[in-house]
Scaffold this active site. Structure first.
Site, PDB file in Angstrom:
ATOM      1  N   LYS A  37      16.226  -0.500  -1.008  1.00  0.00           N
ATOM      2  CA  LYS A  37      15.323   0.072  -2.194  1.00  0.00           C
ATOM      3  C   LYS A  37      14.403  -0.821  -2.684  1.00  0.00           C
ATOM      4  CE  LYS A  37      19.847   1.967  -4.014  1.00  0.00           C
ATOM      5  NZ  LYS A  37      19.773   3.047  -2.752  1.00  0.00           N
ATOM      6  N   CYS A  38      13.539  -0.872  -1.801  1.00  0.00           N
ATOM      7  CA  CYS A  38      12.401  -1.934  -2.110  1.00  0.00           C
ATOM      8  C   CYS A  38      11.116  -1.350  -1.755  1.00  0.00           C
ATOM      9  CB  CYS A  38      12.449  -3.223  -1.226  1.00  0.00           C
ATOM     10  SG  CYS A  38      11.177  -4.385  -1.327  1.00  0.00           S
ATOM     11  N   GLY A  39      10.095  -1.384  -2.444  1.00  0.00           N
ATOM     12  CA  GLY A  39       8.542  -0.985  -2.081  1.00  0.00           C
ATOM     13  C   GLY A  39       8.358  -1.376  -0.437  1.00  0.00           C
ATOM     14  N   PHE A  40       8.964  -2.521  -0.223  1.00  0.00           N
ATOM     15  CA  PHE A  40       8.637  -2.724   1.467  1.00  0.00           C
ATOM     16  C   PHE A  40       9.732  -2.270   2.408  1.00  0.00           C
ATOM     17  CE2 PHE A  40       7.044  -6.549  -0.862  1.00  0.00           C
ATOM     18  CZ  PHE A  40       5.546  -6.420  -0.683  1.00  0.00           C
ATOM     19  N   THR A  41      10.742  -1.416   1.973  1.00  0.00           N
ATOM     20  CA  THR A  41      11.654  -0.617   2.737  1.00  0.00           C
ATOM     21  C   THR A  41      10.936   0.010   3.870  1.00  0.00           C
ATOM     22  OG1 THR A  41      13.262  -0.667   0.815  1.00  0.00           O
ATOM     23  CG2 THR A  41      13.601   0.745   2.895  1.00  0.00           C
TER      24      THR A  41
END
Length: 161
Positions: A37-41
């Site tokens: 659930k990360c911007g970098f996912t």
């Protein structure tokens, strides 16, 4: 005796089985702390792409979910595994959730951080999707920040293959 390579470590895979890093001897490793659930996912896509393209040449991508950064991977291992597979077609090895910083940091990550320091000599992993590149001898040869996309590491990986 101090640990001298990543092959001195073991970790639980996402199914809960103990896995020796020595099983990857002779391969180039890209070890990444991941989060669902990360911007970098979306980097899972690039990691899977590297795995597909270079896996046959000796690259192994290893994903280690981590929930230490703003609770971005709160699910259990089974849910994380399903998420990665369904959303990004991940079929490279994923491991059980670990801590990468602090007193409970997994020994493998303690080793990686000591071998390849971050910005200004810091050992601390700053965020999800920090990537460690390991040569065929188990030596850490590079550390890349989360902002470095997997495809931007491809040339460095190819030099080691």
């Amino acid at each position: 005796m101090a640990n001298s390579s990543v092959y001195d470590f073991a970790a639980r895979d996402i199914k809960g089985n103990e896995k020796q890093m020595a099983d990857y001897k002779g391969q180039v490793l890209l070890i990444v702390n991941t989060a669902s659930k990360c911007g970098f996912t979306p980097q899972f896509e690039g990691l899977q792409s590297l795995h597909k393209e270079l896996g046959g040449q000796g690259l192994e991508v290893l994903g280690f979910p981590c929930n230490q950064f703003m609770n971005q991977d709160p699910a259990d291992d089974d849910a994380i595994s399903q998420f990665c597979s369904l959303n990004y077609g991940v079929d490279f090895p994923m491991f059980s959730k670990v801590d990468v910083n602090g007193d409970n940091a997994h020994p493998l990550f303690q080793f990686l951080k000591g071998e390849a320091k971050g910005l200004l000599g810091s050992e601390k992993v700053k965020w999800n999707f920090t990537k460690f590149l390991v040569n065929r001898d188990g030596k850490v040869v590079g550390r890349y920040p989360p902002t470095t996309k997997p495809e931007d590491i491809k040339a460095d990986i190819k030099k080691l293959l």
